[in-house]
Design a protein around this motif. Sequence first.
Motif, short mmCIF file in Angstrom:
data_model
loop_
_atom_site.label_atom_id
_atom_site.label_comp_id
_atom_site.label_asym_id
_atom_site.label_seq_id
_atom_site.Cartn_x
_atom_site.Cartn_y
_atom_site.Cartn_z
N MET A 64 0.81 -1.22 0.00
CA MET A 64 0.00 0.00 0.00
C MET A 64 0.84 1.27 0.00
O MET A 64 0.30 2.36 -0.14
N GLY A 65 2.13 1.12 0.19
CA GLY A 65 3.00 2.30 0.23
C GLY A 65 4.30 1.99 0.92
O GLY A 65 4.58 0.84 1.28
N THR A 66 5.12 3.00 1.13
CA THR A 66 6.44 2.82 1.74
C THR A 66 6.35 3.07 3.24
O THR A 66 6.07 4.19 3.69
N VAL A 67 6.57 2.01 4.01
CA VAL A 67 6.53 2.10 5.46
C VAL A 67 7.90 2.56 5.96
O VAL A 67 8.92 1.95 5.64
N SER A 68 7.90 3.61 6.77
CA SER A 68 9.17 4.14 7.28
C SER A 68 9.39 3.84 8.75
O SER A 68 10.51 3.93 9.25
N ALA A 69 8.30 3.51 9.48
CA ALA A 69 8.44 3.31 10.93
C ALA A 69 7.42 2.31 11.44
O ALA A 69 6.31 2.19 10.90
#
Length: 468
Positions: A64-69
């Motif tokens: 669903m997108g780029t997870v950063s944390a």
Amino acid sequence: MAGLVVVIDIGKTHSKASLWTPDGRELARTRYSNRQAEANGYPCLDIDGIEAWLRASLSDFARMGTVSAIIPIAHGAACAVVRGRELVAAPMDYEADLPADILHAYREQRDAFSETGSPSMDRGLNLGAQLHALEARIPDLLAGDAVIVPWPQYWAWRLTGVAVSEVTSLGAHTDLWSPIRKAPSPMAVRRGWAQRLAPFCHAGDVVGTLLPEWSAATGLPAETRVHAGLHDSNAALLAARMYPEIRDRDAAIVSTGTWFVTMRPIREEQTELAALGQGGVVNVDVNGLPVPTLIFMGGREVEILCGEGIRIDDPQYEDGIMAALPGCVSKGAMILPTFVPGTGPFAGASGAWLNPPQNPIERAAAVALYVGLLTDFALARVGARGTIMIDGRFARAKAFVSVLACLRADHHIYAARQEADLALGAMSLLSPTLSVQGSLELIKPEPLDLSGYRTRWLEASGEKGPSA
């Protein structure tokens, strides 16, 4: 979409994972029902089942997108013992019975409530009792470079390989922490457990980045940051403070789920711990300040009392349950505590029904009255004043919040209608300027006088006077 945040919420009954934009908009959510498990011959938490579900959830989120944390939340009555990347002892299930001789020997070593703010609790609800039992079962439990990792930080360790400890997790009726000293308890030092606690960090600190195995299995970026995480009740406390109706007030918070946790945050250092009585706990917030608290297993009581019938938080029956409240009061339908022995302010009592209704709607109404009375009692114990906020699962139980508003007609009662409040609290550690998207609902009292009903309930429950 970039910069997304995952909040992992490991409860006792259910586990949840949610995906958020940096500005606090929820994109997705998954849920898992925890199962019973066993390790080394003792009942333990469902680490394998939760991990399998978490891998699948993170894989879904990665698409669903780029997870950063990632930041974990979990309950406080559990810990793991790890050595490097090895799990030495899985977290014990705190509802499992401990041998009577083990529990008796442990209780003789506990520090006083005035030192720890931690009451003597049943089974393994004091984390020290679990460690005592584990050492009896596994003599070399803490040999070598083994360290003790609280339950929220277990998941940070599992994702990164880095073991840490954090104060809200150790300040949750563990017997291992002294809120006034802001240090491990004398007993923890005597037993050598303090020296084996993983290094301390703040709940919002970055522990490390994802292990290669997790990145490969889920598709998340290898540079995804994992934060230490915190005790779930403290996440609820942080979330409550994000609402403008609560932020600058002397407000009591009632966090509802398997446990009902009633907290009244203080704004200054305390020099001594409050005498909260049975069921009272002094938790510790993310800044190390004591938080007078009273806990009972309200969600578990609802499950037991409703059984396979109508639940008090089932929206399709809420109007019927509301309509049944006056009849339950006039007929004297009443539930006396407690149906979860060994916990809460009535730990030594045995639950009973008075004038039990046969109609399932009326039965649910009686349960709503009972849980409302227990919560009212807890609020009196923590010294609740003008403002009260209810969050969690039962904030959406119309009959329960209405009963509480009737019992506390001179207070402002607010209910958080969105389910994600714990996650928002955790996210506020990553984004201090984060604002709440929704608003609280002010609950207006119904024209239902419960003062006499409350007095009769208190007297039948062994209390001498009404709560205040």
